[in-house]
Write an enzyme that holds these catalytic residues in place. Structure first.
Site, PDB file in Angstrom:
ATOM      1  N   GLY A  19       0.832  -1.200   0.000  1.00  0.00           N
ATOM      2  CA  GLY A  19       0.000   0.000   0.000  1.00  0.00           C
ATOM      3  C   GLY A  19       0.863   1.244   0.000  1.00  0.00           C
ATOM      4  O   GLY A  19       0.463   2.287   0.521  1.00  0.00           O
ATOM      5  N   GLY A  20       2.037   1.135  -0.625  1.00  0.00           N
ATOM      6  CA  GLY A  20       3.021   2.216  -0.566  1.00  0.00           C
ATOM      7  C   GLY A  20       2.749   3.399  -1.454  1.00  0.00           C
ATOM      8  O   GLY A  20       3.519   4.370  -1.424  1.00  0.00           O
ATOM      9  N   ARG A  21       1.674   3.370  -2.261  1.00  0.00           N
ATOM     10  CA  ARG A  21       1.361   4.517  -3.120  1.00  0.00           C
ATOM     11  C   ARG A  21       0.114   5.256  -2.656  1.00  0.00           C
ATOM     12  O   ARG A  21      -0.379   6.144  -3.357  1.00  0.00           O
ATOM     13  CB  ARG A  21       1.169   4.051  -4.567  1.00  0.00           C
ATOM     14  CG  ARG A  21       2.439   3.501  -5.197  1.00  0.00           C
ATOM     15  CD  ARG A  21       3.576   4.494  -5.167  1.00  0.00           C
ATOM     16  NE  ARG A  21       3.305   5.643  -6.035  1.00  0.00           N
ATOM     17  CZ  ARG A  21       3.958   6.789  -5.960  1.00  0.00           C
ATOM     18  NH1 ARG A  21       4.875   6.982  -5.025  1.00  0.00           N
ATOM     19  NH2 ARG A  21       3.682   7.768  -6.798  1.00  0.00           N
ATOM     20  N   GLY A  22      -0.404   4.895  -1.504  1.00  0.00           N
ATOM     21  CA  GLY A  22      -1.532   5.629  -0.949  1.00  0.00           C
ATOM     22  C   GLY A  22      -1.077   6.854  -0.183  1.00  0.00           C
ATOM     23  O   GLY A  22       0.108   7.189  -0.139  1.00  0.00           O
ATOM     24  N   PHE A  23      -2.023   7.518   0.436  1.00  0.00           N
ATOM     25  CA  PHE A  23      -1.734   8.739   1.189  1.00  0.00           C
ATOM     26  C   PHE A  23      -0.690   8.498   2.267  1.00  0.00           C
ATOM     27  O   PHE A  23       0.354   9.155   2.325  1.00  0.00           O
ATOM     28  CB  PHE A  23      -3.048   9.259   1.777  1.00  0.00           C
ATOM     29  CG  PHE A  23      -2.893  10.284   2.873  1.00  0.00           C
ATOM     30  CD1 PHE A  23      -2.054  11.374   2.715  1.00  0.00           C
ATOM     31  CD2 PHE A  23      -3.601  10.154   4.064  1.00  0.00           C
ATOM     32  CE1 PHE A  23      -1.910  12.321   3.724  1.00  0.00           C
ATOM     33  CE2 PHE A  23      -3.474  11.085   5.067  1.00  0.00           C
ATOM     34  CZ  PHE A  23      -2.616  12.166   4.900  1.00  0.00           C
ATOM     35  N   LYS A 169     -12.254  -2.924   9.465  1.00  0.00           N
ATOM     36  CA  LYS A 169     -10.908  -2.578   9.926  1.00  0.00           C
ATOM     37  C   LYS A 169     -10.614  -3.254  11.269  1.00  0.00           C
ATOM     38  O   LYS A 169      -9.487  -3.728  11.514  1.00  0.00           O
ATOM     39  CB  LYS A 169     -10.791  -1.054  10.076  1.00  0.00           C
ATOM     40  CG  LYS A 169      -9.375  -0.543  10.178  1.00  0.00           C
ATOM     41  CD  LYS A 169      -8.686  -0.528   8.831  1.00  0.00           C
ATOM     42  CE  LYS A 169      -7.371   0.202   8.888  1.00  0.00           C
ATOM     43  NZ  LYS A 169      -6.688   0.257   7.578  1.00  0.00           N
TER      44      LYS A 169
END
Length: 579
Positions: A19-23, A169
């Site tokens: 998830g390294g390209r998310g916010f 979550k």
């Protein structure tokens, strides 16, 4: 300009950021690379890496990829084999996850959040990963109804959430923590509260959308509820602290969750006001009862579901309401004690950096404030773009409220007081006379206050105003006779229809109580125009649907009546011939 990245360790550690390209993922990758002792494998769902070199974090990543200290991998969390290939040989895995799921359905959200967590855990166990740090949320202990004051890790999940995403979550976090110490895998979870910062794709764009529509001027509830906000760099710093603490303080950290905040609780609406003010918008001023806003949100949601609109974000609006009307503060002493966390960016500095990053977005035409927009709304044009339009559309809240209060007092004075119109008018004139007389006999100065006496100019009417008034009356008179002339000619059926509808409505209104009619008209004037301006698109769509349904009904009736009518006319013709 080249960005210098310190390199302090000749044998850096390898990690994978899923998830390294998310916010949040972008910030974590950038911080890991700036530390200089990490080799980072960036994994996310996009097929290719699209870098914006004007962005500082992307510039750092681009330089690291060129030097071999970073790499990008296309990964989908539903494919265990692909995840395993990416994390193989990496002792540390940061699982950020996808948080931008507000527009996904329940099944898709479950697959990405819960099944995705299961797959990441399975891949970590298969590849003998040593440490897994999961980005959770402080929302997992918030049921949407009860306030949280200085909550710590002893609070349990309610497992009954008003927001389904928080439910998912919480399940994902439980899976990660239960997997601790299985096949040598150590896990922990970070629970940040209200993450904000440059690159945010949820809270800040939603807030700016409210500001654009004019709804950000309202405060939900009393406005005194406290909240903990966390700047994005502090969250990424906490992840790295947790990874390092899993080595030195394994017993105190492994299998645990830690709340992360900026350690600076603030009133929610004060934080929002600082953001909006920094971006050039007006601070929220008007307080609305929370229950009334909630019922309004339910009605809007129902309307969108019935009509099939997709523009309304049900989850995000409901989440914002719960966040804006409840106190949610958290105790970070466990994170400070066991993982060595402390904020690296203060709340004020975080706000300044966020506002600076959004300066270009504010100037974008898509995010221009409505009251500065060059394109007037339909209702503003309908109200002739004058003072009346500004008042009824609440352009200046204080001025509009003064007018509304004045009309409300006059409404009560003349219609609800129980007196006759003549006696009410006489008492009002007497009151005005007494006030003017008392104001006139006041001394010019009382203590340190200077009092300006009434001037004759207050009561004078200019010749221009009189001429304009007479001209307006004459124009209305002539327009009325022109319409009567059109009706007398019998050529304009649309005009006849309009007049007939108007007369029928006038008859209906006159049959009702004058007090009720005026009261409804007063409330309607100060609410309907404003509501239409905020939901112009949705109301126009609703009207179009209603018109189309009426036209379909008309065609259906015409088709059904066509054959009998033709037969009737034919029979009438035969009768005429027989006669």
């Amino acid at each position: 300009m080249a960005i210098e990245v310190p390199f302090v360790d000749l044998s850096p550690k390898t990690c994978a950021v899923i998830g390294g390209r998310g916010f949040l993922g972008r910030s974590l990758v950038s911080r890991l690379l700036k530390l200089g002792n990490w080799i980072v494998r960036v994994a996310d769902s996009p097929q290719s890496l699209d870098l914006d070199l004007t962005n500082s974090s992307d510039s750092v990543l681009d330089q690291a990829i060129s030097s071999g200290r970073a790499s990008y991998h296309h990964v989908h969390v539903l494919d265990v084999s692909v995840i395993a290939k990416v994390i193989e040989g990496s002792p540390v895995v940061f699982y950020i996850g996808d948080t931008d799921l507000w527009n996904h359905d329940s099944y898709q959200s479950y697959q990405i959040i819960v099944q995705g967590a299961k797959n990441v855990i399975s891949a970590c166990r298969e590849c003998k990963v040593g440490k897994l740090i999961f980005n959770s949320s402080a929302d997992v202990i918030f049921d949407g109804s009860h306030d949280i004051f200085n909550g710590d890790e002893s609070l349990r999940c309610h497992w009954k959430f008003e927001d389904p995403l928080n439910d998912l979550k919480a399940h994902a976090e439980a899976l990660v923590l239960f997997a601790n110490n299985i096949d040598g895998l150590l896990t922990c979870a970070i629970r940040p509260s209200n993450v904000f910062g440059p690159g945010d794709t949820q809270f800040l764009p939603f807030l700016m959308g409210l500001a654009k529509s004019g709804c950000a001027k309202f405060i939900i509830g009393s406005g005194g509820n406290m909240s903990d906000f966390t700047f994005v760099e502090n969250v990424t710093h906490a992840h790295i602290c947790a990874a390092e603490a899993l080595e030195s303080r394994m017993i105190s950290v492994a299998g645990k969750a830690f709340f992360i905040t900026n350690l600076e609780p603030v009133k929610f609406w004060e934080f929002v006001s600082l953001l909006l003010e920094g971006l050039g918008y007006q601070r929220p001023l008007i307080k609305l009862p929370a229950r009334m806003v909630w019922y309004l949100l339910l009605f809007v949601k129902w309307m969108h579901e019935k009509l099939g609109f997709r523009r309304y974000n049900h989850f995000l609006s409901g989440y914002f309401f719960r966040l804006a009307s409840h106190t949610r503060t958290f105790n970070c002493s466990a994170a400070q004690k066991y993982i060595g966390y402390s904020p690296v960016v203060s709340l004020d500095d975080g706000l300044a950096l966020t506002i600076e990053s959004l300066s270009e977005l504010v100037n974008d035409p898509a995010f221009m404030r409505y009251f500065n927009s060059q394109q007037d709304s339909k209702v503003y044009k309908l109200l002739a773009r004058g003072k009346v339009a500004d008042i009824l559309l609440w352009r200046d809240e204080k001025k509009t409220f003064k007018y509304f209060l004045t009309f409300a007092i006059l409404y009560y004075w003349f219609l609800l007081s129980g007196r006759t119109f003549a006696s009410s008018a006489a008492k009002l004139l007497l009151l005005i006379t007494a006030v003017l007389y008392g104001y006139g006999i006041l001394p010019p100065k009382i203590s340190n206050f200077t009092i300006q006496g009434p001037s004759a100019s207050w009561f004078k009417i200019s010749e221009t105003a009189v001429i304009d008034s007479v001209t307006s009356v004459a124009y209305m008179w002539n327009s009325g006779f022109y319409n009567i002339e059109l009706l007398a000619q019998g050529r304009d059926w649309s005009e006849f229809f309009k007049v007939a509808v108007f007369l029928y409505l006038a008859k209906f209104i006159l049959l009702q109580s004058l007090t009720v009619v005026i009261g409804v008209a007063l409330v309607f004037s100060f609410t309907a125009f404003f509501v239409y301006e905020q939901y112009e698109f949705e109301i126009d769509e609703l009207v179009n649907i209603m018109v189309s349904r009426i036209m379909e009904l008309k065609l259906l009736l015409t088709r059904k009546l066509a054959a009998p009518a033709a037969s009737f006319l034919q029979n009438e013709g035969l009768l005429q011939k027989l006669r």
